[in-house]
Design a protein around this motif. Structure first.
Motif, PDB file in Angstrom:
ATOM      1  N   LEU A   4       0.816  -1.212   0.000  1.00  0.00           N
ATOM      2  CA  LEU A   4       0.000   0.000   0.000  1.00  0.00           C
ATOM      3  C   LEU A   4       0.843   1.252   0.000  1.00  0.00           C
ATOM      4  CD1 LEU A   4      -2.828  -0.886   2.553  1.00  0.00           C
ATOM      5  CD2 LEU A   4      -3.096  -0.505   0.102  1.00  0.00           C
ATOM      6  N   ASN A  37       2.285   4.628   0.841  1.00  0.00           N
ATOM      7  CA  ASN A  37       1.757   5.780   1.564  1.00  0.00           C
ATOM      8  C   ASN A  37       0.474   6.320   0.947  1.00  0.00           C
ATOM      9  OD1 ASN A  37       4.104   5.661   3.228  1.00  0.00           O
ATOM     10  ND2 ASN A  37       5.242   6.667   1.600  1.00  0.00           N
ATOM     11  N   LEU A  38      -0.280   5.433   0.287  1.00  0.00           N
ATOM     12  CA  LEU A  38      -1.526   5.851  -0.347  1.00  0.00           C
ATOM     13  C   LEU A  38      -2.559   6.278   0.695  1.00  0.00           C
ATOM     14  CD1 LEU A  38      -1.949   3.107  -3.097  1.00  0.00           C
ATOM     15  CD2 LEU A  38      -1.149   5.460  -3.395  1.00  0.00           C
ATOM     16  N   GLU A  39      -3.389   7.235   0.297  1.00  0.00           N
ATOM     17  CA  GLU A  39      -4.436   7.720   1.185  1.00  0.00           C
ATOM     18  C   GLU A  39      -5.748   7.840   0.422  1.00  0.00           C
ATOM     19  OE1 GLU A  39      -2.701  11.456   2.474  1.00  0.00           O
ATOM     20  OE2 GLU A  39      -2.154  10.544   4.389  1.00  0.00           O
ATOM     21  N   LYS A  82      -7.404   6.523  -3.423  1.00  0.00           N
ATOM     22  CA  LYS A  82      -6.381   5.668  -4.026  1.00  0.00           C
ATOM     23  C   LYS A  82      -6.105   4.451  -3.141  1.00  0.00           C
ATOM     24  CE  LYS A  82      -3.972   9.187  -6.750  1.00  0.00           C
ATOM     25  NZ  LYS A  82      -2.674   9.880  -6.989  1.00  0.00           N
ATOM     26  N   ARG A  83      -6.067   4.678  -1.847  1.00  0.00           N
ATOM     27  CA  ARG A  83      -5.847   3.566  -0.918  1.00  0.00           C
ATOM     28  C   ARG A  83      -7.022   2.586  -0.970  1.00  0.00           C
ATOM     29  NH1 ARG A  83      -2.957   2.632   3.895  1.00  0.00           N
ATOM     30  NH2 ARG A  83      -4.021   1.193   5.322  1.00  0.00           N
ATOM     31  N   LYS A 106      -6.902   0.472  -4.080  1.00  0.00           N
ATOM     32  CA  LYS A 106      -5.866  -0.562  -4.039  1.00  0.00           C
ATOM     33  C   LYS A 106      -6.326  -1.746  -3.183  1.00  0.00           C
ATOM     34  CE  LYS A 106      -1.655  -1.379  -5.588  1.00  0.00           C
ATOM     35  NZ  LYS A 106      -0.452  -0.720  -5.061  1.00  0.00           N
ATOM     36  N   GLN A 163       1.145  -2.144   7.006  1.00  0.00           N
ATOM     37  CA  GLN A 163       0.540  -1.035   6.263  1.00  0.00           C
ATOM     38  C   GLN A 163      -0.988  -1.024   6.345  1.00  0.00           C
ATOM     39  OE1 GLN A 163       2.110  -1.006   2.257  1.00  0.00           O
ATOM     40  NE2 GLN A 163       4.202  -1.384   2.957  1.00  0.00           N
ATOM     41  N   GLU A 191       9.702   7.375  -1.982  1.00  0.00           N
ATOM     42  CA  GLU A 191       9.139   7.914  -3.222  1.00  0.00           C
ATOM     43  C   GLU A 191       9.618   9.357  -3.359  1.00  0.00           C
ATOM     44  OE1 GLU A 191       7.497   6.286  -5.413  1.00  0.00           O
ATOM     45  OE2 GLU A 191       6.934   4.468  -4.324  1.00  0.00           O
TER      46      GLU A 191
END
Length: 392
Positions: A173, A175-177, A180-181, A184, A211, A372
């Motif tokens: 995952l 650092n998706l928030e 978008k999280r 996923k 995560q 990233e």
């Protein structure tokens, strides 16, 4: 071909059979051109520990194993001795095998239809393209050891699932928030629903367990078949959920050694925000992130942010050398070799770089995994939000 005694939960049939119905055998049969006669080895794909060996004659070999009740599918590779140059994907971490003349069969990812994409995938995922899953039933390996196209794995649905997701970073995952999280996680759940038998998918979820929230983990694991949920990795996930620190509880403030061999505290209770950076000298992405950290330190050092880098190097001399090279002006601490696993468990991380942002009491505000290019902006957002809060 002989039946073999194999460690790690695989037992060969060596004597009289009982009246109970035997477990389904594991058969790996190879028909590989341009591989010399002699021994071939079945090895764990991660540790390269040999699990079994057999003879190869005119490109043909066969492993026949009988699993016991504790067997769980695992990733394996086929090693062989080569006295003449062959096509392989040897990397720097495999130099020992290269020096002693060992090679691993390169496996073709048949789920990638475009040949150019296939070759690119072999470059990017060289270690994965030499591994397949050891499962009950009959697996065939067919192809040419000297061909860039590699060896086709036939009749192994776990390997099919793994190959189909090599470019998808399944389980990760980062650092998706927000949306978008959620998207996923929905993608992960759909894949599990389509392949509820897959130990590979569960292992990947476990690898990135830190995560996920507790609810996310429970929902994902609950989508697998009961047999998979009750496997070794299923039990590990449940044990992890029982032992990990509740998000509402503060993290411990540890006393660790610094470069001058003097003890230093992990967190500063007088700071508005603590930013803990877990890294190591051997970690490329960790070193790549340091310029971002230098910019953050320059901007926030007088604004109540306590930045500290915490190394999990097992060799203090390597850590000291990296400190001399990187010249990081904020506090530097080292976790003792015997404490590394304990610290990873206490702070709920497995991979580095890992950054944990807490308040003055050590309560988690945000966590970040991996490197990233845009991470600095994410760090600044969290710090600014906390620093802008009015005192209670």
């Amino acid at each position: 071909m002989k039946n073999s005694l194999v460690k790690l939960g695989l037992l060969a049939c060596l004597g009289a059979c009982t009246k109970a119905k035997p477990a389904e055998q594991i058969v790996i049969e190879g028909n590989v051109q341009n591989i010399q006669n002699g021994k071939v080895y079945l090895a764990d794909a991660h540790s390269w520990k040999r699990l079994d060996s057999t003879q190869c004659q005119d490109g043909r070999f066969r492993f026949t194993l009988t699993p016991d009740s504790s067997f769980t599918p695992q990733m394996v590779s086929i090693h062989y001795t080569a006295n003449k140059p062959v096509f392989d994907t040897t990397t720097s971490t495999e130099q020992l095998f290269k020096r002693i003349g060992h090679r691993m069969l390169l496996l073709r990812n048949h789920t990638i239809r475009n040949p150019d994409s296939l070759r690119a995938a072999h470059v990017r995922f060289s270690s994965g393209s030499t591994a397949f899953f050891l499962t009950q039933g009959h697996t065939q390996l067919e192809g040419d050891a000297q061909s860039e196209d590699g060896i086709r794995v036939i009749g192994n649905r776990e390997t099919d699932v793994m190959f189909s997701l090599l470019t998808a970073d399944f389980g990760w995952l980062g650092n998706l928030e927000g949306a978008k999280r959620a998207a996923k996680i929905s993608f992960f759940k759909n894949k599990i629903t389509q392949n509820p038998y897959s130990y590979y998918l569960l292992q990947e979820i476990y690898n990135y367990k830190e995560q996920y929230t507790e609810q996310e983990l429970r929902e994902l694991v609950g989508s697998f078949n009961p047999e998979v949920q009750q496997s070794t990795f299923g039990r590990k996930v449940n044990q992890y959920l029982v032992t990990r620190i509740d998000s509402e509880q503060p993290y411990p403030n540890l006393s660790l050694v610094g470069p001058d061999k003097q003890k230093g505290w992990l967190m500063d209770n007088g700071a508005k925000v603590n930013m803990l950076v877990f890294w190591a000298s051997w970690c490329g992405p960790c070193r790549q992130e340091i310029p971002q950290l230098k910019a953050l330190y320059a901007h926030y050092k007088d604004r109540g942010v306590h930045l500290v880098s915490v190394s999990i190097d097992e060799k203090p001399e390597n850590w000291q050398q990296a400190l001399g090279q990187e010249q990081m002006g904020w506090p530097q601490l080292l976790v003792g070799k015997e404490q590394i696993e304990q610290v990873k468990q206490k702070f709920n991380f497995n991979a580095i770089p890992f950054i944990l942002v807490t308040d003055s009491r050590g309560k988690e505000l945000k966590r970040f995994s991996g490197y990233e290019d845009n991470n600095e902006a994410l760090y600044r957002k969290v710090l600014e939000e906390k620093l802008s809060e009015k005192p209670e």
